[in-house]
Write a protein that holds these residues in place. Sequence first.
Motif, PDB file in Angstrom:
ATOM      1  N   PRO A 194      53.070 157.529  60.608  1.00 44.44           N
ATOM      2  CA  PRO A 194      53.477 158.069  61.114  1.00 44.44           C
ATOM      3  C   PRO A 194      55.287 158.316  61.403  1.00 44.44           C
ATOM      4  CG  PRO A 194      51.693 157.642  62.602  1.00 44.44           C
ATOM      5  CD  PRO A 194      52.053 156.525  61.489  1.00 44.44           C
ATOM      6  N   CYS A 195      56.135 156.382  60.580  1.00 49.08           N
ATOM      7  CA  CYS A 195      57.032 156.475  60.976  1.00 49.08           C
ATOM      8  C   CYS A 195      57.545 156.955  59.916  1.00 49.08           C
ATOM      9  CB  CYS A 195      57.326 155.050  61.252  1.00 49.08           C
ATOM     10  SG  CYS A 195      57.225 154.175  59.362  1.00 49.08           S
ATOM     11  N   GLY A 196      57.856 157.379  59.126  1.00 47.80           N
ATOM     12  CA  GLY A 196      58.380 158.092  58.058  1.00 47.80           C
ATOM     13  C   GLY A 196      58.773 156.936  56.871  1.00 47.80           C
ATOM     14  N   LEU A 197      57.988 156.123  57.083  1.00 52.16           N
ATOM     15  CA  LEU A 197      58.187 155.631  55.661  1.00 52.16           C
ATOM     16  C   LEU A 197      56.818 155.879  54.269  1.00 52.16           C
ATOM     17  CD1 LEU A 197      59.569 152.036  56.750  1.00 52.16           C
ATOM     18  CD2 LEU A 197      60.364 154.260  55.628  1.00 52.16           C
ATOM     19  N   ALA A 198      57.093 155.366  53.140  1.00 48.99           N
ATOM     20  CA  ALA A 198      56.337 156.163  52.025  1.00 48.99           C
ATOM     21  C   ALA A 198      55.003 154.830  51.975  1.00 48.99           C
ATOM     22  CB  ALA A 198      56.111 156.126  50.552  1.00 48.99           C
ATOM     23  N   ALA A 199      54.846 153.932  53.174  1.00 50.04           N
ATOM     24  CA  ALA A 199      53.488 153.163  52.914  1.00 50.04           C
ATOM     25  C   ALA A 199      52.945 153.692  54.311  1.00 50.04           C
ATOM     26  CB  ALA A 199      53.506 152.229  53.677  1.00 50.04           C
ATOM     27  N   SER A 200      51.368 153.471  53.739  1.00 51.68           N
ATOM     28  CA  SER A 200      50.069 154.084  54.227  1.00 51.68           C
ATOM     29  C   SER A 200      50.024 153.688  56.127  1.00 51.68           C
ATOM     30  CB  SER A 200      48.592 153.987  53.879  1.00 51.68           C
ATOM     31  OG  SER A 200      48.489 152.445  53.969  1.00 51.68           O
ATOM     32  N   TYR A 201      49.620 153.816  56.688  1.00 46.12           N
ATOM     33  CA  TYR A 201      49.612 153.719  58.336  1.00 46.12           C
ATOM     34  C   TYR A 201      49.112 152.176  58.023  1.00 46.12           C
ATOM     35  CZ  TYR A 201      48.283 152.260  63.019  1.00 46.12           C
ATOM     36  OH  TYR A 201      48.000 151.865  64.315  1.00 46.12           O
ATOM     37  N   GLY A 202      48.131 151.415  57.593  1.00 44.36           N
ATOM     38  CA  GLY A 202      47.679 150.189  57.458  1.00 44.36           C
ATOM     39  C   GLY A 202      48.011 149.072  56.873  1.00 44.36           C
ATOM     40  N   ALA A 203      49.508 149.335  56.123  1.00 49.29           N
ATOM     41  CA  ALA A 203      50.439 148.146  55.300  1.00 49.29           C
ATOM     42  C   ALA A 203      51.693 148.944  55.572  1.00 49.29           C
ATOM     43  CB  ALA A 203      50.876 148.981  53.492  1.00 49.29           C
ATOM     44  N   CYS A 204      52.135 149.703  56.485  1.00 47.77           N
ATOM     45  CA  CYS A 204      53.146 149.975  57.233  1.00 47.77           C
ATOM     46  C   CYS A 204      52.781 149.476  59.437  1.00 47.77           C
ATOM     47  CB  CYS A 204      53.740 151.509  56.668  1.00 47.77           C
ATOM     48  SG  CYS A 204      55.151 151.085  57.783  1.00 47.77           S
ATOM     49  N   CYS A 205      53.174 150.243  59.845  1.00 42.21           N
ATOM     50  CA  CYS A 205      53.571 150.088  61.051  1.00 42.21           C
ATOM     51  C   CYS A 205      51.673 149.349  61.655  1.00 42.21           C
ATOM     52  CB  CYS A 205      53.205 151.344  61.884  1.00 42.21           C
ATOM     53  SG  CYS A 205      55.067 151.756  61.873  1.00 42.21           S
ATOM     54  N   GLY A 206      50.547 149.446  60.854  1.00 36.90           N
ATOM     55  CA  GLY A 206      49.371 149.182  61.746  1.00 36.90           C
ATOM     56  C   GLY A 206      48.836 148.055  61.385  1.00 36.90           C
ATOM     57  N   ARG A 207      50.217 147.380  60.819  1.00 39.88           N
ATOM     58  CA  ARG A 207      49.213 145.613  60.496  1.00 39.88           C
ATOM     59  C   ARG A 207      50.357 145.527  62.047  1.00 39.88           C
ATOM     60  NH1 ARG A 207      54.424 143.322  57.316  1.00 39.88           N
ATOM     61  NH2 ARG A 207      56.123 145.505  57.072  1.00 39.88           N
TER      62      ARG A 207
END
Length: 147
Positions: free
Chosen positions: A20-33
């Motif tokens: 949701p933050c807008g970066l290209a990574a998936s949620y799990g690889a981005c904010c989810g971690r």
Amino acid sequence: MARRTTRPASPSLPADSPCPCGLAASYGACCGRFHSGQDTAPTAELLMRSRYSAFVVRDQAYLLRTWHPTTRPASVDFDPAMRWSGLEILETADGSLFHATGTVTFVARYTHGGTPGALRERSRFARSDGAWVYVDGAFGDSEDTDA
């Protein structure tokens, strides 16, 4: 004693979903971690992005954990009519691996009861026990942004 069930216990977004933050990574690889506690945000901007995503997925525990102890509320109330729809980072100052404080100015877009809107804030961040935390923010007029 009645049990409150108005807030989900944990985020409900699949790890392979777009973040949701807008970066290209998936949620799990981005904010989810960050939400899971696997990692901590290394910069104020990434903490800001992860906190925005925590509002999207309604992760109260993460929001409280990343709030400065001197300004942290007792709880976070999520408005069921609020749907966050996009984040734009306008400016960052300091907040890197080499700083103790930083600011991030952003616009967060939303719909509330079907009506679109935007929230503009200049957020202040600081390190607490080595980790970035949200201190407070000043809200601004977002009429000058493209809705």
